[in-house]
Write an enzyme that holds these catalytic residues in place. Structure first.
Site, PDB file in Angstrom:
ATOM      1  NE  ARG A 139      -3.011   0.481   3.219  1.00  0.00           N
ATOM      2  CZ  ARG A 139      -2.315   0.637   4.349  1.00  0.00           C
ATOM      3  NH1 ARG A 139      -1.536   1.685   4.528  1.00  0.00           N
ATOM      4  NH2 ARG A 139      -2.415  -0.253   5.309  1.00  0.00           N
TER       5      ARG A 139
ATOM      6  CE1 TYR B 163     -16.251  11.835 -16.066  1.00  0.00           C
ATOM      7  CE2 TYR B 163     -15.806  11.742 -13.720  1.00  0.00           C
ATOM      8  CZ  TYR B 163     -16.157  11.118 -14.903  1.00  0.00           C
ATOM      9  OH  TYR B 163     -16.411   9.774 -14.896  1.00  0.00           O
TER      10      TYR B 163
ATOM     11  CG  ASP C 299      -9.299  16.315 -14.326  1.00  0.00           C
ATOM     12  OD1 ASP C 299      -8.612  15.774 -15.213  1.00  0.00           O
ATOM     13  OD2 ASP C 299     -10.305  15.780 -13.835  1.00  0.00           O
TER      14      ASP C 299
ATOM     15  CE  LYS D  58     -12.283   8.550 -18.348  1.00  0.00           C
ATOM     16  NZ  LYS D  58     -12.619   9.815 -17.695  1.00  0.00           N
TER      17      LYS D  58
HETATM   18  C1  LIG Z   1     -13.117  10.079 -16.333  1.00  0.00           C
HETATM   19  C2  LIG Z   1     -12.722  11.338 -15.680  1.00  0.00           C
HETATM   20  C3  LIG Z   1     -12.530  11.404 -14.296  1.00  0.00           C
HETATM   21  C4  LIG Z   1     -12.759  10.213 -13.392  1.00  0.00           C
HETATM   22  O1  LIG Z   1     -11.823   9.204 -13.619  1.00  0.00           O
HETATM   23  P1  LIG Z   1     -12.105   7.627 -13.392  1.00  0.00           P
HETATM   24  O2  LIG Z   1     -10.823   7.018 -13.822  1.00  0.00           O
HETATM   25  O3  LIG Z   1     -13.287   7.267 -14.251  1.00  0.00           O
HETATM   26  O4  LIG Z   1     -12.399   7.448 -11.948  1.00  0.00           O
HETATM   27  C5  LIG Z   1     -12.110  12.607 -13.762  1.00  0.00           C
HETATM   28  N1  LIG Z   1     -11.917  13.692 -14.525  1.00  0.00           N
HETATM   29  C6  LIG Z   1     -12.104  13.663 -15.867  1.00  0.00           C
HETATM   30  C7  LIG Z   1     -11.872  14.892 -16.681  1.00  0.00           C
HETATM   31  C8  LIG Z   1     -12.511  12.493 -16.493  1.00  0.00           C
HETATM   32  O5  LIG Z   1     -12.704  12.469 -17.810  1.00  0.00           O
END
Ligand SMILES: *Cc1c(COP(=O)(O)O)cnc(C)c1O
Length: 389
Positions: free
Chosen positions: A46, A98, A171, A196
């Site tokens: 962890r 998001y 982000d 992504k």
């Molecule tokens: C998909 C996404 C998230 C969340 O991520 P997960 O891997 O699905 O938990 C956060 N911010 C953005 C911009 C996203 O596209």
């Protein structure tokens, strides 16, 4: 070294014993201590795992940060960052956010007394008007936003935030460090849904955090280890494997998306195309200034909401699915999928309505993607004209 080379070489010189070019998966949770008071540097997975560490060092370097952290999802990464805040703290957040981040803030963090206000983060007067002396602690930016592709000037917000001693969190999911590096523009923390573009193949769920500065890095490490939503060794390996081809993929995503966005602009059934690569987009200049290129995602509006259902039904190559950033093209209907948790008033204020579709353009041949869209749009229009929808 250029970023393309760093990406291709992730983990390739990190394994000293056998020289394995692909760093091994250390499927172990516990590590033997040589003797009392000694450690190999690894005790319990962890806290630290060799495979995850290689990934974490790679993302820290790619984002020009001091320390990287790999977590089990993008949401786990955001939750860990939000754990920096305490009861009574306030965050200023990009309005076209998001949906999952909005849900985490409004349905979870709010119960712990952390409040958020949503504004157009590219408008400093809006930031100024919602700023609360003493309780505002950070600005959270998504740029470009998803689905409306609003662009925020990262350096301008960071400068404003620094004067007020606020953290700036970006982000960076939609662009990836290949195209944009917020820490170089003054941000303190970068967060990714690595599910992504970084992973890139719609097959691994992961999140990343990159921090600037020793003190902040230690605080995040403490929270990451305390909360424990860390990424397992197999998924860490899979993510690094995906990241090696990030540069090639992003170039093709951008090329395909630009061709298709320009094609849609001319299409009679399309009223709007939201893509910062287009000179007509309000964020075009800022995007050009702060990033190396454009994401493979854009949104568009069809002229009549009744076209959406037959359009989605007639697509053959492009999948109707709820993600983005992978090699396969996906079309999403934000009002009913990703953004369903955002109240209708907010959605409509920013323009996420029932005519809006978000396109995550994959790396297929652009001619095939245009042919698929063209045929599905024609069929949707003839069903509408014939009164069958
Ligand atoms: C998909 C996404 C998230 C969340 O991520 P997960 O891997 O699905 O938990 C956060 N911010 C953005 C911009 C996203 O596209």
């Amino acid at each position: 070294m250029k970023i393309e080379s760093k990406l291709a070489q992730i983990g390739s010189v990190s394994e000293p014993v056998t020289g394995a070019v692909s760093f091994p998966i250390y499927q172990a949770t516990a590590f033997r201590h040589p003797k009392l008071g000694q450690s190999t540097g690894f005790d319990y997975s962890r806290t630290k795992n060799p495979t995850r560490s290689v990934l974490e060092e790679a993302i820290a370097e790619l984002e020009s940060g001091d320390r990287g952290f790999a977590l089990s999802s993008g949401m786990a990464a955001l939750q860990t960052v939000f754990a920096l805040f305490s009861q009574g703290d306030h965050l200023i957040v990009s309005v076209d956010l998001y949906g999952g981040t909005y849900r985490l803030l409004e349905k979870v963090m709010s119960r712990f007394g952390v409040q958020a206000t949503y504004v157009d983060t590219n408008d400093l007067s809006e930031l100024e008007s919602v700023y609360r002396l003493g309780s505002t602690k950070a600005v959270l930016i998504e740029t470009p936003t998803n689905p409306l592709m609003m662009v925020t000037d990262i350096a301008a917000v960071c400068q404003w935030a620094k004067e007020k001693e606020l953290l700036t969190i970006v982000d960076n999911t939609l662009l990836s460090p290949f195209l944009q590096r917020p820490l170089e523009l003054g941000a303190d923390i970068v967060v990714h849904s690595a599910t992504k573009y970084l992973g890139g193949h719609n097959d691994v769920l992961a999140g990343l955090i990159v921090t600037k500065g020793t003190e902040l890095s230690e605080k995040i490490f403490f929270l990451y280890n305390s909360i424990g939503a860390v990424l397992g060794p197999q998924d860490s390996w899979l993510l690094m494997r995906g990241m090696k081809t990030l540069a090639l993929r992003m170039e093709r995503h951008e090329y395909n998306a630009t061709c298709i966005a320009n094609w849609l602009l001319e299409h009679p059934l399309i009223t709007d195309v939201y893509y910062p690569a287009l000179a007509s987009h309000p964020g075009y200049e800022i995007q050009k200034k702060q990033s190396r290129g454009n994401t493979g995602i854009f949104s568009f509006k069809v002229s009549d909401a009744r076209l959406v259902e037959p359009l989605l039904r007639h697509l053959e190559l492009i999948a109707f699915a709820e993600s983005l950033g992978g090699v396969e093209s996906l079309l999403t209907y934000p009002a009913v999928q990703t953004h369903a948790d955002i109240p209708v008033e907010i959605r409509e204020r920013v323009g996420v309505d029932d005519r809006l579709l978000r396109f995550s353009v994959g790396i297929e041949h652009v001619d095939d993607l245009i042919a698929d869209l063209s045929r599905a749009l024609d069929m949707a229009q003839s069903e509408l004209a014939g009164g069958t929808v």
